[in-house]
Design an enzyme around this catalytic site. Sequence first.
Site, PDB file in Angstrom:
ATOM      1  N   ASP A 206      33.160  44.655  44.009  1.00 13.03           N
ATOM      2  CA  ASP A 206      34.084  45.142  44.539  1.00 13.03           C
ATOM      3  C   ASP A 206      33.384  46.277  46.280  1.00 13.03           C
ATOM      4  O   ASP A 206      31.996  45.572  46.121  1.00 13.03           O
ATOM      5  CB  ASP A 206      34.334  46.118  44.015  1.00 13.03           C
ATOM      6  N   HIS A 280      37.723  46.421  50.161  1.00 14.23           N
ATOM      7  CA  HIS A 280      37.010  46.303  49.155  1.00 14.23           C
ATOM      8  C   HIS A 280      35.924  46.035  48.989  1.00 14.23           C
ATOM      9  O   HIS A 280      35.576  44.607  48.295  1.00 14.23           O
ATOM     10  CB  HIS A 280      37.992  45.631  47.774  1.00 14.23           C
ATOM     11  N   GLU A 344      44.970  46.914  49.113  1.00 15.11           N
ATOM     12  CA  GLU A 344      44.692  48.292  49.682  1.00 15.11           C
ATOM     13  C   GLU A 344      43.113  47.927  51.008  1.00 15.11           C
ATOM     14  O   GLU A 344      42.309  48.049  50.935  1.00 15.11           O
ATOM     15  CB  GLU A 344      43.734  48.779  48.146  1.00 15.11           C
TER      16      GLU A 344
END
Length: 545
Positions: A206, A280, A344
């Site tokens: 991440d 990410h 996201e």
Amino acid sequence: MITLKPLCKQLRWLVLLAAPLAGAGPLPELIPLPQTVEARPGVFTLAPQTRIVVSAGTRDTGRYLAAQLTPATGYHFKVKTTPGDPMPAGTIFLSINTNLPGVGAEGYDLSVTPEAVTLQGADAAGVFYGVQTLLQLLPPEIYATNTAAGVAWQAPCVHISDQPRFKWRGLMLDVSRHFYTKPEVERLLDLMAQQKLNTFHWHLVDDQGWRIEIKKYPRLTEVGAWRAGVGFKLDPASTTAYGKDGRYGGFYTQQDIKEVVAYAQSRHITIVPEIEMPGHCIAALAAYPEYSCSGGPYSIDATGGVFHGAYCAGNEATFTFLAGVLDEVMDLFPGQYIHIGGDEVRKDAWRNCEKCQERMRVEGLKDERQLQSYFIRRIEKIVDAHGHNLIGWSEIREGGLAPSAAVMDWIGGAVEAATNGHYVVMSPTKYGYFDHYQSTNHTTEPHAIGGYLPLSQVYAFEPIPAKLPPQFDAQILGGQANLWTEYVPNFRHVQYMVFPRICALSEALWSPKDARDWTSFQQRLPAELARLDEEGVNYRKGFSE
Ligand code: TNX
């Protein structure tokens, strides 16, 4: 003075007399609740001469059982393929029977009588889960890590026929925001197996850290696995994951990964690795900024802010890089699914990138959402070509879902994906976000990311979406809970966030829908907490919410 000997003799006599006369006792306190449980009179007693008799396909589980029973009892049970002649009292038989009535994959039939335990699994996993149930039938001290003196190792006589409701029973652990060592991960696998969970989703990369060695791209861990400090405004003493140079982080070597995969396999757990893309990915871009739109530089920041970094979707080199990474990942993880994240993704960088805009023109993509879909479809081809399947978060549906992809639903899209023939795993924030608070009273809880997910709400998790037409039920593989770890800097804290909520999750995913009952669960929970106490699990106390 009264001598103890005659008293003991008398007691033994009383017990012998009472046992056959007594009726079946109360139902045993099992979690997750089996499909059917029938209490019968009498008890089975473990004794030093108890033998575990295994047949084809059950030797590993026989050894596992012997190993589980040894620390607390101090007995070293023999694992044999024949019962011996004369057959010692108290034999445990393990076998596979593919024709068990009413018992399918991962299911088992367990019969406990005063003379023997007969455990038949529909497959090897079924035998393993039957063993978990057998352990729960014994006194909680059986989970003790040291010899427990003075315990009568008795299991009540029962007949249990059991099988899971869902085939994906998962837990996700984020090891990027904070790092947990290989033994800690293995400990979590042990504890998951006890809850009859079978899927460990390992969130390996991440923005805040890259945790898996990739030989072709060594900077991913040389640079990407480390950051200046623990971050997230946490106390530096809240963790021990510091390297020799004082930087915070860590990673798993490929050898570590192989060992964890084998460890999981021996507990019938499949590991689903997650390699996040196209967003990410700051930790990767800190190591290889050339795969971003701007060219960097990037540095790993753990302030908890919002990240804008994404891999460049217009640069062919990005796909070569990701194919190289995934090749090594897929060689390490034999499971069907490879998780590629997809959540996201901030599209700003793509909007301002010439190469990305050029890609959109050439491919006829009308917006950045379609560029995201293009990205995922290209990755899907790489994953499929290796004989795996791609799974990604809800957002991989943006701009059109890749044809063979499965969806992990955290913010919606399950019904649409399932009715279009895709497989879906449910992990809704409302029922499965173990990073959320366990109480509304934050003063008595460690700092968490927010939210509120009490035990009762996890228990209410129903993986089949209410709006899904029933003919598509089989598209829902099951469900999982996710532990994001921005505010979970050590493994004791992981346990606190996971337990006892994982017990409620386990029952939601394993037990028949109609059998689920919050009142009954609450009555059975103290027995489970006693087991967790014995094995030293740091669970959250005060579970009534
Ligand atoms: C959203 S859930 C994320 C994670 C965060 C989490 C915090 C998901 C697919 N992405 O990156 O850690 O929220 O709750």
